[in-house]
Motif scaffolding. Sequence first.
Motif, PDB file in Angstrom:
ATOM      1  N   ARG A  88       5.430   1.833   5.316  1.00 12.77           N
ATOM      2  CA  ARG A  88       5.213   1.331   3.648  1.00 12.77           C
ATOM      3  C   ARG A  88       6.428   0.617   3.003  1.00 12.77           C
ATOM      4  NH1 ARG A  88       0.239   2.901   1.014  1.00 12.77           N
ATOM      5  NH2 ARG A  88      -1.314   3.413   2.553  1.00 12.77           N
ATOM      6  N   ASP A 142       5.875  -3.551  -6.479  1.00  8.54           N
ATOM      7  CA  ASP A 142       4.381  -3.070  -6.470  1.00  8.54           C
ATOM      8  C   ASP A 142       4.114  -2.444  -5.200  1.00  8.54           C
ATOM      9  OD1 ASP A 142       3.155  -3.539  -8.940  1.00  8.54           O
ATOM     10  OD2 ASP A 142       2.850  -5.542  -8.532  1.00  8.54           O
ATOM     11  N   LYS A 143       4.553  -2.837  -4.264  1.00  8.28           N
ATOM     12  CA  LYS A 143       4.377  -2.280  -2.837  1.00  8.28           C
ATOM     13  C   LYS A 143       5.260  -0.933  -2.784  1.00  8.28           C
ATOM     14  CE  LYS A 143       3.556  -6.266   0.103  1.00  8.28           C
ATOM     15  NZ  LYS A 143       3.670  -7.115   1.024  1.00  8.28           N
ATOM     16  N   ASP A 184       3.276   1.761  -4.674  1.00  7.27           N
ATOM     17  CA  ASP A 184       2.204   2.088  -3.605  1.00  7.27           C
ATOM     18  C   ASP A 184       2.786   3.094  -2.571  1.00  7.27           C
ATOM     19  OD1 ASP A 184       0.424   0.480  -5.014  1.00  7.27           O
ATOM     20  OD2 ASP A 184       0.558  -0.943  -3.252  1.00  7.27           O
ATOM     21  N   LYS A 236       3.534   6.352  -4.128  1.00  8.23           N
ATOM     22  CA  LYS A 236       2.036   6.782  -4.523  1.00  8.23           C
ATOM     23  C   LYS A 236       1.289   7.447  -3.519  1.00  8.23           C
ATOM     24  CE  LYS A 236      -2.503   6.510  -6.851  1.00  8.23           C
ATOM     25  NZ  LYS A 236      -3.175   7.194  -6.364  1.00  8.23           N
ATOM     26  N   PHE A 237       1.425   6.880  -2.133  1.00 12.60           N
ATOM     27  CA  PHE A 237       0.968   7.494  -0.851  1.00 12.60           C
ATOM     28  C   PHE A 237       1.625   8.785  -0.947  1.00 12.60           C
ATOM     29  CE2 PHE A 237       2.300   8.059   3.369  1.00 12.60           C
ATOM     30  CZ  PHE A 237       1.051   8.038   4.122  1.00 12.60           C
ATOM     31  N   LEU A 290       1.559   2.600 -12.778  1.00 13.71           N
ATOM     32  CA  LEU A 290       0.431   2.843 -12.317  1.00 13.71           C
ATOM     33  C   LEU A 290      -0.444   3.038 -13.631  1.00 13.71           C
ATOM     34  CD1 LEU A 290       1.794   5.761  -9.981  1.00 13.71           C
ATOM     35  CD2 LEU A 290       0.354   3.852  -9.321  1.00 13.71           C
ATOM     36  N   ARG A 310      -1.954  -0.185 -14.361  1.00 15.82           N
ATOM     37  CA  ARG A 310      -3.025  -0.751 -13.455  1.00 15.82           C
ATOM     38  C   ARG A 310      -4.241  -0.103 -14.109  1.00 15.82           C
ATOM     39  NH1 ARG A 310      -0.529   0.368  -7.403  1.00 15.82           N
ATOM     40  NH2 ARG A 310       1.136  -1.049  -7.460  1.00 15.82           N
TER      41      ARG A 310
END
Length: 302
Positions: free
Chosen positions: A36, A271-272, A275, A278-279, A297, A300
């Motif tokens: 990621r 943004d990635k 993510d 967050k993962f 976040l 969103r």
Amino acid sequence: MDLPQRVKLVEVGPRDGLQNEKQPVPAHVKIELVHRLQAAGLTEIEVTSFVSPKWVPQMADNAEVMAGIHRQSGVRYSVLAPNLQGFEAAVKTRPDEIVVFGAASEAFSQKNINCSIAQSIERFRPVVQAALAQGLTVRGAISCAVGCPYEGEIAPERVALVARLMHDIGVQHVGVADTIGVGTPRKVQRALDAALTVYSIDEISGHFHDTYGMALANTLASLQMGVWQFDTSVAGLGGCPYAKGATGNVATEDVVYLLKGLGIETGIDLDKLVDAGKFISDFLDRKPNSRAAAALLNKRLG
């Protein structure tokens, strides 16, 4: 001074960020995190360390993690190898770079790796020689460059001393690390200036922890000196097992947001990156330790 036009971030979350987690993080989760991070545009990733699992059980799956990564062209994968035994295990996994670490504090060196600063450098000498002989690059980290949990404030001369010792054994690049996050802009600039008596501006990076909320201020102060390479950790993961109360590394998301606001190119998709943070935070069952990630976040959800 003009700010650098481009900045390189070395993502240390998979190694420095996860090494002290009490709950085991399975290899497949670490591999997914690396995937990621590289998908978000990070091109320098510190993946794992080859140290005794007795001391750092979280990194016992080092070879499995390195073997499981789908390597992406243009991405460099580094590993920490503090001694020859670690290096010999590490080199089988085909890293691009070897990392060694020394401290600017004698007390910290004793507590952390059970030897003096001078002894630690001698321990690294064969590692550095073997790595260079194999065409690998070698990066060194100078821990406690601003302050130490045992000795208090660290004189810039100590940073210059460790930089000189590292340079003498062939280390090509040094990171000036505020391991316990006590640094303020002027103190950090003094530590960087000390390292700059030995290494050029292109061979130095900043590594800041956010214990007192100063990591972004210290990053900006370093940028103003022309420093353009920094270690950061996704979701602000990490801490220091030998420094009571030391919180995580500066969050990659926060640094990317700062750089974007300054008009400095990173090549990273924020943004990635959020993510990815967050993962791993979801897996660890906590919120990302990043103000920018929290804001994005929430936006969103809005």
